[in-house]
Scaffold this active site. Structure first.
Site, PDB file in Angstrom:
ATOM      1  N   HIS A 135     -14.618 -33.353  22.315  1.00 40.70           N
ATOM      2  CA  HIS A 135     -14.917 -34.131  21.123  1.00 40.70           C
ATOM      3  C   HIS A 135     -15.646 -35.414  21.501  1.00 40.70           C
ATOM      4  CE1 HIS A 135     -13.637 -37.270  18.067  1.00 40.70           C
ATOM      5  NE2 HIS A 135     -14.299 -36.395  17.332  1.00 40.70           N
ATOM      6  N   SER A 136     -16.682 -35.752  20.761  1.00 44.52           N
ATOM      7  CA  SER A 136     -17.361 -37.045  20.860  1.00 44.52           C
ATOM      8  C   SER A 136     -17.884 -37.313  22.275  1.00 44.52           C
ATOM      9  CB  SER A 136     -16.409 -38.145  20.369  1.00 44.52           C
ATOM     10  OG  SER A 136     -17.101 -39.329  20.081  1.00 44.52           O
ATOM     11  N   TYR A 137     -17.410 -38.397  22.931  1.00 42.68           N
ATOM     12  CA  TYR A 137     -17.842 -38.718  24.298  1.00 42.68           C
ATOM     13  C   TYR A 137     -17.666 -37.539  25.241  1.00 42.68           C
ATOM     14  CZ  TYR A 137     -16.793 -40.027  29.118  1.00 42.68           C
ATOM     15  OH  TYR A 137     -16.708 -40.044  30.499  1.00 42.68           O
TER      16      TYR A 137
END
Length: 252
Positions: free
Chosen positions: A92-94
């Protein structure tokens, strides 16, 4: 007379069935998969939720020595020493940075990459290259003020807020090591290293880094899934994410 039988050496064959490795985004840890991981486990899958070095239950390891390479090796070594194959690697994300780096090292162990509204870098880029410059400068300055530039302090909730979970979420977030956002990934080719990949885009697309990343995933011909959700889709829509991940596990 000794009547005890001599026991034969136990046989051992590493397990080879599909396994999930769930990698959290910035400021988060294994705890952020608390709604998705049990759903996968209940369906009979092996599930490994990890906290990257320096964060959450591993926050005591925070230091200037934590790099993007450290986080990539967190994943690579987990797969190696847990004898994981046919891995559905989810980030997720980073964590898209971490997934992209890990795919360079362990493509033969991977069944599929799943980017949940996650960063998708090209070779030579760092996480901050995908984020507007005014935001990166602010985060650098906050890191300097926070602890001399070792980590970025926990941000205000903003798009991280989850209805009914706001206080819990904020209590669990920990400062994010800064250096991994500055380190550049060097790839041998296109991101994903030939591993089948799925990109889940949250709509409306409020975060520039994820909007750019979704566009890139589409241009690479990855499977695209669009969901009406805020950024933390695994907390907002855990049933849908679990179903999607199980479908990925069952596909070849």
């Amino acid at each position: 007379m000794n009547s005890m039988r001599e026991n034969p050496e136990p046989s051992f064959t590493p397990r080879r069935e599909a396994a999930f490795v769930l990698v959290p985004g910035a400021w988060c840890g294994a705890w952020c998969w608390t709604l998705v991981a049990p759903r996968l486990a209940a369906a009979g899958f092996r599930v490994y939720s990890l906290s990257l070095t320096g964060l959450a239950d591993r926050r005591h390891l925070l230091s200037p020595a934590v790099t993007l390479e450290t986080h990539v090796m967190d994943v690579v070594n987990l797969a190696r020493y847990q004898d994981l194959h046919d891995v559905i690697l989810v980030g997720h994300s980073y964590a898209g940075m971490v997934l992209t780096g890990a795919a360079e090292r362990m493509a033969s162990r991977l069944r599929r990459l799943v980017y949940l509204d996650a960063m998708l870098p090209f070779s030579g880029e760092c996480a901050f290259d995908l984020i507007p410059s005014e935001v990166t400068e602010q985060r650098r300055q906050l890191a300097i003020e926070h602890d001399g530039g070792v980590s970025m302090p926990v941000p205000a909730a903003g798009h991280f807020a989850v209805a009914g979970m706001r206080e819990w979420f904020l209590e669990h977030m920990t400062p994010q090591p800064l250096q991994p956002h500055l380190d550049r990934l060097h790839l041998g080719g296109l991101p994903g290293n030939g591993v089948p990949a799925t990109y889940v885009q949250c709509l409306p697309a409020r975060l520039p880094a994820m909007r750019l990343s979704a566009e890139r995933a589409g241009s690479l011909g990855w499977q695209m899934v669009r969901m009406d959700s805020a950024h933390n889709v695994h907390l907002h829509r855990p049933d849908d994410i679990a179903e999607l991940l199980m479908a990925c596990a069952r596909s070849h």
